[in-house]
Design a protein around this motif. Structure first.
Motif, PDB file in Angstrom:
ATOM      1  N   PHE A  67      -8.702  -5.964  -2.878  1.00 47.94           N
ATOM      2  CA  PHE A  67      -8.218  -7.339  -3.048  1.00 47.94           C
ATOM      3  C   PHE A  67      -7.489  -7.490  -4.383  1.00 47.94           C
ATOM      4  O   PHE A  67      -6.416  -8.084  -4.462  1.00 47.94           O
ATOM      5  CB  PHE A  67      -9.374  -8.323  -2.997  1.00 47.94           C
ATOM      6  N   VAL A  74       1.410  -8.832  -6.209  1.00 49.34           N
ATOM      7  CA  VAL A  74       2.239 -10.032  -6.070  1.00 49.34           C
ATOM      8  C   VAL A  74       2.378 -10.782  -7.386  1.00 49.34           C
ATOM      9  O   VAL A  74       3.006 -11.836  -7.418  1.00 49.34           O
ATOM     10  CB  VAL A  74       1.705 -10.984  -4.980  1.00 49.34           C
TER      11      VAL A  74
ATOM     12  N   MET B   1       4.027  -7.269  -2.937  1.00 46.54           N
ATOM     13  CA  MET B   1       4.292  -6.747  -1.590  1.00 46.54           C
ATOM     14  C   MET B   1       4.135  -5.230  -1.593  1.00 46.54           C
ATOM     15  O   MET B   1       4.669  -4.556  -2.446  1.00 46.54           O
ATOM     16  CB  MET B   1       5.716  -7.130  -1.193  1.00 46.54           C
ATOM     17  N   ILE B   2       3.392  -4.723  -0.673  1.00 46.32           N
ATOM     18  CA  ILE B   2       3.213  -3.274  -0.583  1.00 46.32           C
ATOM     19  C   ILE B   2       4.334  -2.715   0.281  1.00 46.32           C
ATOM     20  O   ILE B   2       4.476  -3.061   1.447  1.00 46.32           O
ATOM     21  CB  ILE B   2       1.840  -2.929  -0.005  1.00 46.32           C
ATOM     22  N   ALA B  48     -12.420  -2.153   5.163  1.00 42.01           N
ATOM     23  CA  ALA B  48     -11.792  -1.223   4.224  1.00 42.01           C
ATOM     24  C   ALA B  48     -10.970  -0.178   4.961  1.00 42.01           C
ATOM     25  O   ALA B  48      -9.912   0.247   4.477  1.00 42.01           O
ATOM     26  CB  ALA B  48     -12.859  -0.545   3.373  1.00 42.01           C
ATOM     27  N   MET B  51      -7.730  -1.789   5.680  1.00 40.90           N
ATOM     28  CA  MET B  51      -6.905  -1.852   4.463  1.00 40.90           C
ATOM     29  C   MET B  51      -6.269  -0.499   4.178  1.00 40.90           C
ATOM     30  O   MET B  51      -5.137  -0.425   3.682  1.00 40.90           O
ATOM     31  CB  MET B  51      -7.759  -2.261   3.280  1.00 40.90           C
ATOM     32  N   MET B 133     -12.593 -10.455   6.171  1.00 37.52           N
ATOM     33  CA  MET B 133     -12.096  -9.609   5.081  1.00 37.52           C
ATOM     34  C   MET B 133     -10.661  -9.167   5.352  1.00 37.52           C
ATOM     35  O   MET B 133      -9.816  -9.154   4.458  1.00 37.52           O
ATOM     36  CB  MET B 133     -12.989  -8.382   4.902  1.00 37.52           C
ATOM     37  N   LEU B 136      -8.404 -12.157   4.736  1.00 38.23           N
ATOM     38  CA  LEU B 136      -8.209 -12.373   3.293  1.00 38.23           C
ATOM     39  C   LEU B 136      -7.225 -11.357   2.735  1.00 38.23           C
ATOM     40  O   LEU B 136      -6.332 -11.686   1.941  1.00 38.23           O
ATOM     41  CB  LEU B 136      -9.545 -12.223   2.562  1.00 38.23           C
ATOM     42  N   PHE B 137      -7.369 -10.105   3.161  1.00 36.87           N
ATOM     43  CA  PHE B 137      -6.477  -9.067   2.641  1.00 36.87           C
ATOM     44  C   PHE B 137      -5.039  -9.306   3.077  1.00 36.87           C
ATOM     45  O   PHE B 137      -4.105  -9.124   2.284  1.00 36.87           O
ATOM     46  CB  PHE B 137      -6.966  -7.694   3.120  1.00 36.87           C
ATOM     47  N   LEU B 140      -3.576 -11.979   0.953  1.00 41.54           N
ATOM     48  CA  LEU B 140      -3.243 -11.549  -0.407  1.00 41.54           C
ATOM     49  C   LEU B 140      -2.028 -10.632  -0.418  1.00 41.54           C
ATOM     50  O   LEU B 140      -1.171 -10.730  -1.290  1.00 41.54           O
ATOM     51  CB  LEU B 140      -4.443 -10.818  -1.018  1.00 41.54           C
ATOM     52  N   VAL B 141      -1.933  -9.739   0.568  1.00 45.26           N
ATOM     53  CA  VAL B 141      -0.927  -8.695   0.483  1.00 45.26           C
ATOM     54  C   VAL B 141       0.458  -9.228   0.829  1.00 45.26           C
ATOM     55  O   VAL B 141       1.472  -8.687   0.387  1.00 45.26           O
ATOM     56  CB  VAL B 141      -1.330  -7.494   1.366  1.00 45.26           C
ATOM     57  N   GLY B 143       1.285 -12.360  -0.038  1.00 45.40           N
ATOM     58  CA  GLY B 143       1.485 -13.490  -0.916  1.00 45.40           C
ATOM     59  C   GLY B 143       1.313 -14.818  -0.212  1.00 45.40           C
ATOM     60  O   GLY B 143       1.907 -15.815  -0.614  1.00 45.40           O
TER      61      GLY B 143
END
Lengths: 81, 152
Positions: A67, A74, B1-2, B48, B51, B133, B136-137, B140-141, B143
């Protein structure tokens, strides 16, 4: 309780915790926080609280590190203050 | 950003590693009532592994394997399993989540009914924790923008 393991682990926990809040690079802080979580996990295993240690390893070292890395991606990587 | 990265080593290692991580997560959920671990930890391990898919491959590939719609369904399914187990105990005349009474409808004695009741609670918690989870990821990833995900 194995006091030899305590003596090895406790200074490492303190070093990781202090380094995580003093380092300027946010990505390094994230990695140090993951290392802190993993050391706390080993400390709890050593004290016999296996369930707490398992939670710390899965949540603290695994998911919350991911996380934080996603949050660092970002934002800017270096702190301004 | 990945951004997607073209590294054959990372992709191959992740492709080998992810099934074992998911197997370990299922093991932790299935043995949660008898040994350390449980629904929360197992759900976190399963999340995980997802992710790791996002980091090793890219976001559209990960969403093709586990779409946003499936994620929503899973996040409610776990709560449904948990609440349904509790309400079955209420309907049979005991307290909420008093699993011993489930021996009236299951072909087992009250001790084993408690065992299976705890197991179904752990499964519900694991499914919901995994879905939340992952959600949420993804928040976040990307934005919070959820590129193309809001069109589904």
């Amino acid at each position: 309780m194995i006091w030899q393991l305590d003596i090895i682990l406790l200074p490492l926990v303190v070093i990781c915790a202090v380094a995580a809040i003093t380092v300027r690079d946010l990505f390094s802080a994230t990695v140090l926080l993951g290392a802190f979580s993993f050391l706390m996990c080993m400390l709890w295993t050593e004290m016999g609280a296996v369930d707490v240690a398992f939670t710390e390893a899965a949540v603290g070292a695994g998911v919350s590190t991911a996380f934080f890395i996603a949050a660092v991606f970002v934002t800017t990587r270096r702190t301004k203050d | 950003m990945i951004t997607p990265l073209e590294n054959i080593i990372i992709k191959t290692i992740c492709r080998l590693l992810i099934p074992f991580i998911q197997l370990f997560g299922l093991y932790v959920i299935a043995h949660g009532h008898g040994s350390p671990g449980g629904g929360f930890q197992g759900g976190c391990i399963l999340a995980a592994s997802f992710m790791l898919v996002v980091v090793a491959f890219d976001l559209p590939e990960a969403k093709r394997r586990f779409s946003e719609k499936m994620n929503n369904i899973f996040s409610s399914l776990g709560v449904f399993i948990y609440a349904w187990t509790g309400w079955m105990c209420l309907l049979l005349g005991a307290n909420f989540l008093d699993y011993g009474i489930l021996s009236k409808i299951l072909p087992v004695n009250p001790v084993m009914a408690r065992y299976y009741g705890m197991f179904s609670i752990e499964v519900g918690v694991g499914i919901t924790v995994m879905a939340i989870m992952v959600s949420l990821f993804l928040d976040l990833v990307t934005g919070g923008k959820h590129e193309e995900a809001l069109d589904e």
